[in-house]
Design a protein around this motif. Structure first.
Motif, PDB file in Angstrom:
ATOM      1  N   SER A  30      -9.882 -14.538  38.876  1.00 48.89           N
ATOM      2  CA  SER A  30     -10.112 -13.098  38.909  1.00 48.89           C
ATOM      3  C   SER A  30      -9.162 -12.385  39.855  1.00 48.89           C
ATOM      4  O   SER A  30      -9.057 -11.176  39.826  1.00 48.89           O
ATOM      5  CB  SER A  30     -11.558 -12.798  39.291  1.00 48.89           C
ATOM      6  N   SER A  31      -8.450 -13.100  40.716  1.00 52.30           N
ATOM      7  CA  SER A  31      -7.556 -12.460  41.660  1.00 52.30           C
ATOM      8  C   SER A  31      -6.149 -12.248  41.098  1.00 52.30           C
ATOM      9  O   SER A  31      -5.318 -11.623  41.744  1.00 52.30           O
ATOM     10  CB  SER A  31      -7.474 -13.283  42.945  1.00 52.30           C
ATOM     11  N   TYR A  32      -5.885 -12.776  39.932  1.00 49.57           N
ATOM     12  CA  TYR A  32      -4.555 -12.687  39.347  1.00 49.57           C
ATOM     13  C   TYR A  32      -4.352 -11.390  38.581  1.00 49.57           C
ATOM     14  O   TYR A  32      -5.284 -10.855  37.978  1.00 49.57           O
ATOM     15  CB  TYR A  32      -4.319 -13.856  38.392  1.00 49.57           C
ATOM     16  N   ARG A  33      -3.108 -10.937  38.574  1.00 52.40           N
ATOM     17  CA  ARG A  33      -2.710  -9.920  37.629  1.00 52.40           C
ATOM     18  C   ARG A  33      -2.703 -10.578  36.258  1.00 52.40           C
ATOM     19  O   ARG A  33      -2.238 -11.709  36.104  1.00 52.40           O
ATOM     20  CB  ARG A  33      -1.333  -9.379  37.958  1.00 52.40           C
ATOM     21  N   MET A  34      -3.177  -9.854  35.237  1.00 52.90           N
ATOM     22  CA  MET A  34      -3.216 -10.384  33.878  1.00 52.90           C
ATOM     23  C   MET A  34      -2.322  -9.533  32.987  1.00 52.90           C
ATOM     24  O   MET A  34      -2.158  -8.326  33.211  1.00 52.90           O
ATOM     25  CB  MET A  34      -4.644 -10.374  33.337  1.00 52.90           C
ATOM     26  N   ALA A  35      -1.794 -10.150  31.963  1.00 49.72           N
ATOM     27  CA  ALA A  35      -0.896  -9.425  31.062  1.00 49.72           C
ATOM     28  C   ALA A  35      -0.960  -9.987  29.652  1.00 49.72           C
ATOM     29  O   ALA A  35      -1.421 -11.111  29.437  1.00 49.72           O
ATOM     30  CB  ALA A  35       0.538  -9.499  31.581  1.00 49.72           C
ATOM     31  N   TRP A  36      -0.500  -9.177  28.742  1.00 50.31           N
ATOM     32  CA  TRP A  36      -0.290  -9.611  27.369  1.00 50.31           C
ATOM     33  C   TRP A  36       1.196  -9.470  27.039  1.00 50.31           C
ATOM     34  O   TRP A  36       1.809  -8.452  27.352  1.00 50.31           O
ATOM     35  CB  TRP A  36      -1.109  -8.767  26.393  1.00 50.31           C
ATOM     36  N   PHE A  37       1.727 -10.492  26.431  1.00 50.88           N
ATOM     37  CA  PHE A  37       3.078 -10.486  25.896  1.00 50.88           C
ATOM     38  C   PHE A  37       2.970 -10.827  24.407  1.00 50.88           C
ATOM     39  O   PHE A  37       1.936 -11.302  23.943  1.00 50.88           O
ATOM     40  CB  PHE A  37       3.952 -11.532  26.598  1.00 50.88           C
ATOM     41  N   ARG A  38       4.060 -10.594  23.684  1.00 46.81           N
ATOM     42  CA  ARG A  38       4.059 -10.982  22.276  1.00 46.81           C
ATOM     43  C   ARG A  38       5.450 -11.452  21.869  1.00 46.81           C
ATOM     44  O   ARG A  38       6.437 -11.082  22.493  1.00 46.81           O
ATOM     45  CB  ARG A  38       3.617  -9.819  21.384  1.00 46.81           C
ATOM     46  N   GLN A  39       5.472 -12.255  20.838  1.00 48.77           N
ATOM     47  CA  GLN A  39       6.749 -12.753  20.320  1.00 48.77           C
ATOM     48  C   GLN A  39       6.697 -12.769  18.807  1.00 48.77           C
ATOM     49  O   GLN A  39       5.857 -13.461  18.219  1.00 48.77           O
ATOM     50  CB  GLN A  39       7.060 -14.150  20.861  1.00 48.77           C
ATOM     51  N   ALA A  40       7.588 -12.002  18.210  1.00 52.71           N
ATOM     52  CA  ALA A  40       7.711 -11.952  16.755  1.00 52.71           C
ATOM     53  C   ALA A  40       8.727 -12.997  16.310  1.00 52.71           C
ATOM     54  O   ALA A  40       9.593 -13.399  17.088  1.00 52.71           O
ATOM     55  CB  ALA A  40       8.137 -10.558  16.317  1.00 52.71           C
ATOM     56  N   PRO A  41       8.660 -13.424  15.064  1.00 56.98           N
ATOM     57  CA  PRO A  41       9.605 -14.432  14.570  1.00 56.98           C
ATOM     58  C   PRO A  41      11.054 -13.984  14.748  1.00 56.98           C
ATOM     59  O   PRO A  41      11.411 -12.859  14.391  1.00 56.98           O
ATOM     60  CB  PRO A  41       9.245 -14.552  13.086  1.00 56.98           C
ATOM     61  N   GLY A  42      11.864 -14.845  15.335  1.00 56.88           N
ATOM     62  CA  GLY A  42      13.270 -14.542  15.518  1.00 56.88           C
ATOM     63  C   GLY A  42      13.575 -13.579  16.644  1.00 56.88           C
ATOM     64  O   GLY A  42      14.733 -13.194  16.829  1.00 56.88           O
ATOM     65  N   LYS A  43      12.559 -13.199  17.389  1.00 56.23           N
ATOM     66  CA  LYS A  43      12.771 -12.258  18.484  1.00 56.23           C
ATOM     67  C   LYS A  43      12.346 -12.868  19.805  1.00 56.23           C
ATOM     68  O   LYS A  43      11.589 -13.836  19.844  1.00 56.23           O
ATOM     69  CB  LYS A  43      11.994 -10.966  18.231  1.00 56.23           C
ATOM     70  N   GLU A  44      12.811 -12.268  20.882  1.00 52.24           N
ATOM     71  CA  GLU A  44      12.426 -12.733  22.202  1.00 52.24           C
ATOM     72  C   GLU A  44      11.015 -12.234  22.553  1.00 52.24           C
ATOM     73  O   GLU A  44      10.550 -11.230  22.021  1.00 52.24           O
ATOM     74  CB  GLU A  44      13.430 -12.238  23.250  1.00 52.24           C
ATOM     75  N   ARG A  45      10.398 -12.959  23.443  1.00 52.24           N
ATOM     76  CA  ARG A  45       9.096 -12.537  23.936  1.00 52.24           C
ATOM     77  C   ARG A  45       9.226 -11.189  24.630  1.00 52.24           C
ATOM     78  O   ARG A  45      10.189 -10.953  25.372  1.00 52.24           O
ATOM     79  CB  ARG A  45       8.553 -13.583  24.900  1.00 52.24           C
ATOM     80  N   GLU A  46       8.245 -10.311  24.418  1.00 51.85           N
ATOM     81  CA  GLU A  46       8.307  -9.000  25.056  1.00 51.85           C
ATOM     82  C   GLU A  46       6.980  -8.641  25.706  1.00 51.85           C
ATOM     83  O   GLU A  46       5.899  -9.051  25.257  1.00 51.85           O
ATOM     84  CB  GLU A  46       8.686  -7.913  24.034  1.00 51.85           C
ATOM     85  N   PHE A  47       7.083  -7.872  26.757  1.00 45.93           N
ATOM     86  CA  PHE A  47       5.927  -7.382  27.499  1.00 45.93           C
ATOM     87  C   PHE A  47       5.151  -6.384  26.653  1.00 45.93           C
ATOM     88  O   PHE A  47       5.739  -5.549  25.958  1.00 45.93           O
ATOM     89  CB  PHE A  47       6.408  -6.723  28.792  1.00 45.93           C
TER      90      PHE A  47
END
Length: 123
Positions: A30-47
């Protein structure tokens, strides 16, 4: 160690909604910052979005601002990503991440990652 497990992905038509969940377990998750990222086919992971430990501060990628909402329930050790007005370009594998780094938009600031959940938006 922090373990993260995402759920809630699926197939939805454009304009529809989905809510992703990320269940966290482990030491002081619970003390961590949390995030969502995504990665589409053929693309780099993005915030996509991030939230601080208290839930008081949230930040979003411009591409999802106004459509997505990140929240957390520390009592349940769960982070959510409510996704509305989905577009075909939102199609990707979505990853939950936890970390303490200060570069909140960079994946390098997050030490722990889930296995990902697929979101597919049809036109």
């Amino acid at each position: 160690q922090v373990q993260l497990v995402e759920s809630g992905g699926g197939l939805v038509q454009a304009g529809g909604s989905l809510r992703l969940s990320c269940a966290a377990s482990g030491r002081t998750s619970s003390s961590y910052r949390m995030a969502w990222f995504r990665q589409a086919p053929g693309k780099e992971r993005e915030f996509v979005a991030t939230i601080n430990w208290s839930g008081g501060r949230t930040y979003y990628a411009d591409s999802v601002k106004g459509r997505f909402s990140i929240s957390r329930d520390n009592a349940k050790n769960t982070v959510y990503l409510q996704m509305n007005s989905l577009k075909p370009e939102d199609t990707a594998v979505y990853y939950c991440a936890a970390g303490l780094g200060w570069q909140i938009y960079s994946g390098e600031s997050y030490a722990y990652w889930g296995q990902g959940t697929q979101v597919t938006v049809s036109s």
